[in-house]
Design a protein around this motif. Structure first.
Motif, short mmCIF file in Angstrom:
data_model
loop_
_atom_site.label_atom_id
_atom_site.label_comp_id
_atom_site.label_asym_id
_atom_site.label_seq_id
_atom_site.Cartn_x
_atom_site.Cartn_y
_atom_site.Cartn_z
N PHE A 24 -15.43 3.78 -13.27
CA PHE A 24 -15.48 4.07 -11.84
C PHE A 24 -14.13 3.89 -11.18
O PHE A 24 -13.31 3.08 -11.61
N GLN A 25 -13.93 4.70 -10.14
CA GLN A 25 -12.75 4.58 -9.29
C GLN A 25 -13.09 3.58 -8.19
O GLN A 25 -14.05 3.78 -7.45
N HIS A 26 -12.33 2.50 -8.14
CA HIS A 26 -12.51 1.49 -7.09
C HIS A 26 -11.92 2.04 -5.80
O HIS A 26 -10.87 2.69 -5.83
N PRO A 27 -12.56 1.82 -4.64
CA PRO A 27 -12.02 2.34 -3.38
C PRO A 27 -10.71 1.70 -2.95
O PRO A 27 -9.96 2.29 -2.17
N ILE A 28 -10.41 0.50 -3.44
CA ILE A 28 -9.11 -0.13 -3.16
C ILE A 28 -8.15 0.34 -4.25
O ILE A 28 -8.33 0.03 -5.43
N THR A 29 -7.15 1.13 -3.85
CA THR A 29 -6.27 1.82 -4.79
C THR A 29 -5.71 0.89 -5.87
O THR A 29 -5.70 1.25 -7.05
N GLU A 30 -5.27 -0.30 -5.48
CA GLU A 30 -4.67 -1.23 -6.45
C GLU A 30 -5.66 -1.68 -7.52
O GLU A 30 -5.27 -2.11 -8.59
N ALA A 31 -6.96 -1.59 -7.22
CA ALA A 31 -7.98 -2.01 -8.19
C ALA A 31 -8.20 -0.95 -9.26
O ALA A 31 -8.82 -1.23 -10.28
N GLY A 32 -7.72 0.26 -9.04
CA GLY A 32 -7.69 1.30 -10.06
C GLY A 32 -9.05 1.75 -10.57
O GLY A 32 -10.07 1.66 -9.90
N ILE A 33 -9.01 2.25 -11.81
CA ILE A 33 -10.21 2.72 -12.49
C ILE A 33 -10.65 1.63 -13.46
O ILE A 33 -9.84 1.08 -14.19
N GLN A 34 -11.94 1.31 -13.42
CA GLN A 34 -12.47 0.17 -14.17
C GLN A 34 -13.74 0.55 -14.92
O GLN A 34 -14.33 1.59 -14.67
N VAL A 35 -14.14 -0.35 -15.82
CA VAL A 35 -15.49 -0.31 -16.38
C VAL A 35 -16.29 -1.37 -15.62
O VAL A 35 -15.72 -2.34 -15.11
N GLU A 125 -6.12 6.21 -17.28
CA GLU A 125 -5.57 4.86 -17.39
C GLU A 125 -6.47 3.89 -16.63
O GLU A 125 -6.61 3.99 -15.41
N LEU A 126 -7.09 2.99 -17.38
CA LEU A 126 -7.90 1.94 -16.78
C LEU A 126 -6.99 0.78 -16.37
O LEU A 126 -5.88 0.64 -16.91
N ILE A 127 -7.48 -0.05 -15.43
CA ILE A 127 -6.67 -1.22 -15.08
C ILE A 127 -6.56 -2.13 -16.30
O ILE A 127 -7.38 -2.08 -17.22
N ARG A 128 -5.53 -2.98 -16.27
CA ARG A 128 -5.20 -3.82 -17.41
C ARG A 128 -6.42 -4.61 -17.89
O ARG A 128 -7.11 -5.24 -17.10
N GLY A 129 -6.66 -4.54 -19.19
CA GLY A 129 -7.72 -5.32 -19.82
C GLY A 129 -9.04 -4.60 -19.98
O GLY A 129 -9.83 -4.95 -20.85
#
Length: 139
Positions: A24-35, A125-129
């Motif tokens: 998912f794309q987080h609405p806060i840009t810095e939070a990026g794309i996550q699982v 590109e997912l956020i780190r981790g």
């Protein structure tokens, strides 16, 4: 200090013969794309935590927990040590994309997550981790 337990869900489906993973794309840009993932509550089993988190964060109900893929210890950007539990889950009947307002409260209150599927570990590109063990899904 005790590590913070986190339950990660690699929610998978098969579409056109290919494995896909929910992100998912987080609405806060810095939070990026996550699982989808979340913190394990005190005295909560990690499998129960991943089930709860998937319901709260994705809105999905018709998924199945397949397996604990791996567990590790990881240092977060803020220096906290996380004891991470990565689970593989499957779902059969699901939309290609949707928006969902998480129901867990806390920092996610009022946010909307945009969910979609990826078909390879390097597609986005997912956020780190978050993509550390996608190779165990896309093999």
């Amino acid at each position: 200090m005790n590590p913070i337990k986190k339950a990660y869900g690699y929610v998978t489906r098969i579409k056109d013969g290919k494995t896909q993973v929910l992100v998912f794309q987080h609405p806060i840009t810095e939070a990026g794309i996550q699982v989808p993932k979340g913190t394990v509550k005190p005295n909560e089993d990690t499998k129960n935590a991943v089930i709860r988190e998937m319901k709260e964060e994705t809105g999905l109900r018709n998924f199945k927990v397949v397996d604990l893929i791996t567990e590790d210890f990881w240092e977060n950007d803020d220096g906290a040590i996380h004891n991470r539990f990565f689970y593989k889950l499957t779902v059969n009947v699901v939309e290609d994309k949707w928006d969902y307002k998480p129901t867990g409260g806390d920092k996610e209150e009022g946010l909307t997550f945009h969910y979609f599927w990826i078909s390879s570990e390097n597609e986005i590109e997912l956020i780190r981790g978050h993509g550390d063990y996608l190779n165990l899904i896309f093999n």
